[in-house]
Design a protein around this motif. Structure first.
Motif, PDB file in Angstrom:
ATOM      1  N   ILE A 225       0.541  -0.854   0.223  1.00 33.55           N
ATOM      2  CA  ILE A 225      -0.283  -0.190   0.285  1.00 33.55           C
ATOM      3  C   ILE A 225       1.082   0.888  -0.019  1.00 33.55           C
ATOM      4  O   ILE A 225       1.618   1.030  -0.063  1.00 33.55           O
ATOM      5  CB  ILE A 225      -0.958  -0.550   1.283  1.00 33.55           C
ATOM      6  CG1 ILE A 225      -0.535   0.301   2.941  1.00 33.55           C
ATOM      7  CG2 ILE A 225      -2.003  -0.740   1.284  1.00 33.55           C
ATOM      8  CD1 ILE A 225      -0.828   0.543   3.611  1.00 33.55           C
ATOM      9  N   HIS A 226       0.275   2.200  -0.220  1.00 36.22           N
ATOM     10  CA  HIS A 226       0.407   3.458   0.257  1.00 36.22           C
ATOM     11  C   HIS A 226       2.307   3.679  -0.932  1.00 36.22           C
ATOM     12  O   HIS A 226       3.478   4.197  -0.302  1.00 36.22           O
ATOM     13  CB  HIS A 226       1.376   3.938   1.162  1.00 36.22           C
ATOM     14  CG  HIS A 226       1.790   5.650   1.958  1.00 36.22           C
ATOM     15  ND1 HIS A 226       0.703   6.162   2.067  1.00 36.22           N
ATOM     16  CD2 HIS A 226       2.784   6.355   3.041  1.00 36.22           C
ATOM     17  CE1 HIS A 226       1.083   7.293   1.955  1.00 36.22           C
ATOM     18  NE2 HIS A 226       2.216   7.071   3.042  1.00 36.22           N
ATOM     19  N   ASP A 227       1.613   3.872  -2.349  1.00 41.36           N
ATOM     20  CA  ASP A 227       2.693   3.617  -3.476  1.00 41.36           C
ATOM     21  C   ASP A 227       3.850   2.576  -3.165  1.00 41.36           C
ATOM     22  O   ASP A 227       5.364   2.922  -3.607  1.00 41.36           O
ATOM     23  CB  ASP A 227       3.308   4.829  -3.388  1.00 41.36           C
ATOM     24  CG  ASP A 227       1.928   6.251  -3.409  1.00 41.36           C
ATOM     25  OD1 ASP A 227       1.146   5.811  -4.478  1.00 41.36           O
ATOM     26  OD2 ASP A 227       2.449   7.332  -3.458  1.00 41.36           O
TER      27      ASP A 227
ATOM     28  N   GLU B 255      -7.503  -0.939  -0.780  1.00 40.85           N
ATOM     29  CA  GLU B 255      -6.841   0.620  -0.595  1.00 40.85           C
ATOM     30  C   GLU B 255      -7.580   1.529  -2.061  1.00 40.85           C
ATOM     31  O   GLU B 255      -7.909   1.067  -2.846  1.00 40.85           O
ATOM     32  CB  GLU B 255      -5.444   0.103  -0.802  1.00 40.85           C
ATOM     33  CG  GLU B 255      -4.535   2.375  -0.761  1.00 40.85           C
ATOM     34  CD  GLU B 255      -3.623   2.359  -1.023  1.00 40.85           C
ATOM     35  OE1 GLU B 255      -2.710   2.882  -0.055  1.00 40.85           O
ATOM     36  OE2 GLU B 255      -2.482   1.087  -1.772  1.00 40.85           O
ATOM     37  N   ASP B 256      -7.791   2.499  -0.975  1.00 43.03           N
ATOM     38  CA  ASP B 256      -8.412   3.715  -1.741  1.00 43.03           C
ATOM     39  C   ASP B 256      -7.448   4.891  -2.262  1.00 43.03           C
ATOM     40  O   ASP B 256      -6.919   5.267  -0.751  1.00 43.03           O
ATOM     41  CB  ASP B 256      -9.550   4.658  -1.158  1.00 43.03           C
ATOM     42  CG  ASP B 256     -10.050   5.832  -2.104  1.00 43.03           C
ATOM     43  OD1 ASP B 256      -9.411   5.803  -2.938  1.00 43.03           O
ATOM     44  OD2 ASP B 256     -10.953   6.287  -1.500  1.00 43.03           O
ATOM     45  N   SER B 257      -6.416   4.664  -2.541  1.00 43.86           N
ATOM     46  CA  SER B 257      -5.321   5.917  -2.697  1.00 43.86           C
ATOM     47  C   SER B 257      -4.942   6.987  -2.811  1.00 43.86           C
ATOM     48  O   SER B 257      -4.218   7.980  -2.175  1.00 43.86           O
ATOM     49  CB  SER B 257      -3.946   4.891  -3.945  1.00 43.86           C
ATOM     50  OG  SER B 257      -4.750   4.810  -5.374  1.00 43.86           O
ATOM     51  N   ASP B 258      -6.358   7.517  -3.565  1.00 47.19           N
ATOM     52  CA  ASP B 258      -6.907   8.852  -3.837  1.00 47.19           C
ATOM     53  C   ASP B 258      -6.654   9.421  -2.715  1.00 47.19           C
ATOM     54  O   ASP B 258      -6.617  10.502  -2.350  1.00 47.19           O
ATOM     55  CB  ASP B 258      -7.712   9.144  -4.845  1.00 47.19           C
ATOM     56  CG  ASP B 258      -7.760   8.413  -5.828  1.00 47.19           C
ATOM     57  OD1 ASP B 258      -6.523   8.812  -6.679  1.00 47.19           O
ATOM     58  OD2 ASP B 258      -8.936   8.319  -7.020  1.00 47.19           O
TER      59      ASP B 258
ATOM     60  N   ASN C 136      -5.976   8.123   0.551  1.00 49.67           N
ATOM     61  CA  ASN C 136      -5.207   7.158   2.167  1.00 49.67           C
ATOM     62  C   ASN C 136      -5.670   6.467   3.083  1.00 49.67           C
ATOM     63  O   ASN C 136      -5.621   6.340   3.949  1.00 49.67           O
ATOM     64  CB  ASN C 136      -4.458   8.313   2.162  1.00 49.67           C
ATOM     65  CG  ASN C 136      -3.446   9.055   1.562  1.00 49.67           C
ATOM     66  OD1 ASN C 136      -2.689   8.531   0.796  1.00 49.67           O
ATOM     67  ND2 ASN C 136      -3.042   9.456   1.506  1.00 49.67           N
TER      68      ASN C 136
END
Length: 321
Positions: free
Chosen positions: A111-113, A151-154, A156
């Motif tokens: 996660i988190h890039d 994950e919703d990366s947009d 966080n």
């Protein structure tokens, strides 16, 4: 004291032997599909170009899943009954290190890039956050029987699905706190965020005589149930590709295709008791748990193009394109 030293020496020898065991090396430029086979504790590697067998690693460990790290060489393997998560170099064909997490890990992902590894521990009902250097950063208490996350990366955010509870934990993956709980149906399995529609799709396995036939679709904004889609039975895994969403229904060995603005689902039979679904070279790959094979499927025509035998009980798929 002599007995203790002897036992310690023996333990070191055993561990050293495990770490030094070697397997068929996988070249760095080799595209592959790999199945993690639960029943015989093995990994099957399939050539990503001609679908022939590259290798089979007979690890003889209770592995259930894996994650390919950003270096595209290190493969992390985990399992609920394993006391550690183990790391293997594909080009070296051997274990290179491990994290002593203890038993209970049932799901993991970057996660988190791709800077953090999140691991779900079902025995302790927690999700752990690790740096890729193996340092634990945080752990968060979640519901009963956590089973997977997305994950919703947009924003966080991490959405954690709890099989034995009736809510999804929404965790901010910078301050590691649950910021929200979304009420969902019982015995949920499989989740997908539809960003375009602002929706959270959740499947289900059911429990005992209660078999789940529906996908439940919740609003990300309000958390309320918007609608259901029938996809019998046991819709447990999702994959979105463009305007199409693919659903694996474990109970009927069926792959469904839902498309935006189309009411009816397309479907085909695939494998026996499929669990896992991934995208590889613009093809769908489905693992048949009880047929001991993977199926390569044209997502546009919804036809099986190849069926490839693998080890016993393919439960998870890792690919390198």
């Amino acid at each position: 004291m002599k007995m203790k030293l002897t036992c310690l020496f023996f333990a070191v020898l055993v561990l050293s032997g495990c770490m030094n065991e070697t397997y068929t090396q996988i070249p760095p430029d080799q595209a592959f599909i790999s199945t993690i086979n639960l029943k015989d504790g093995s990994l099957s590697f399939i050539d990503g170009n001609d679908y022939t067998e590259l290798a089979k690693w007979e690890l003889k460990k209770p592995i259930t899943g894996g994650v390919l790290l950003p270096d595209q060489d290190t493969l992390m393997l985990y399992g609920k009954q394993m006391k550690s998560v183990d790391f293997y170099s594909l080009k070296k064909g051997k274990q290179i290190h491990k994290w002593d997490t203890g038993e209970g890990i049932v799901f993991a992902g970057l996660i988190h890039d791709n800077k953090l590894m999140a691991l779900i521990n079902q025995l302790h009902n927690r999700i752990y956050f690790f740096g890729l250097n193996g340092k634990e950063i945080a752990s968060v208490k979640v519901g009963k029987g956590p089973i997977s996350f997305v994950e919703d990366s947009d924003n966080n955010m991490l959405y954690v699905l709890n099989f034995h509870d009736t809510y999804v934990n929404v965790i901010h993956n910078e301050n590691y706190k649950t910021v929200r709980k979304i009420p969902v149906h019982e015995f949920s399995t499989g989740l997908l965020i539809h960003k375009e529609n602002g929706e959270l799709w959740i499947g289900g396995h059911g429990k005992g005589a209660t078999i789940e036939d529906n996908i439940h679709i919740y609003s990300l904004d309000t958390g309320k149930l918007k609608r259901t889609i029938m996809a019998p039975s046991m819709p447990i895994n999702f994959l979105q590709d463009g305007d199409a969403t693919f659903i694996v229904s474990h109970g009927t060995s069926t792959l469904y295709k839902a498309q935006t603005n189309k009411k009816d689902l397309l479907s085909i039979k695939v494998g026996v008791n499929p669990f896992e679904l991934v995208l590889f070279h613009k093809k769908l790959v489905v693992a048949g748990y009880d047929s001991n094979d993977v199926s390569i499927i044209d997502p546009d025509k919804m036809v099986v193009q190849h069926t490839i035998p693998v080890g016993k009980g393919p439960f998870h798929i890792v690919v390198r394109e």
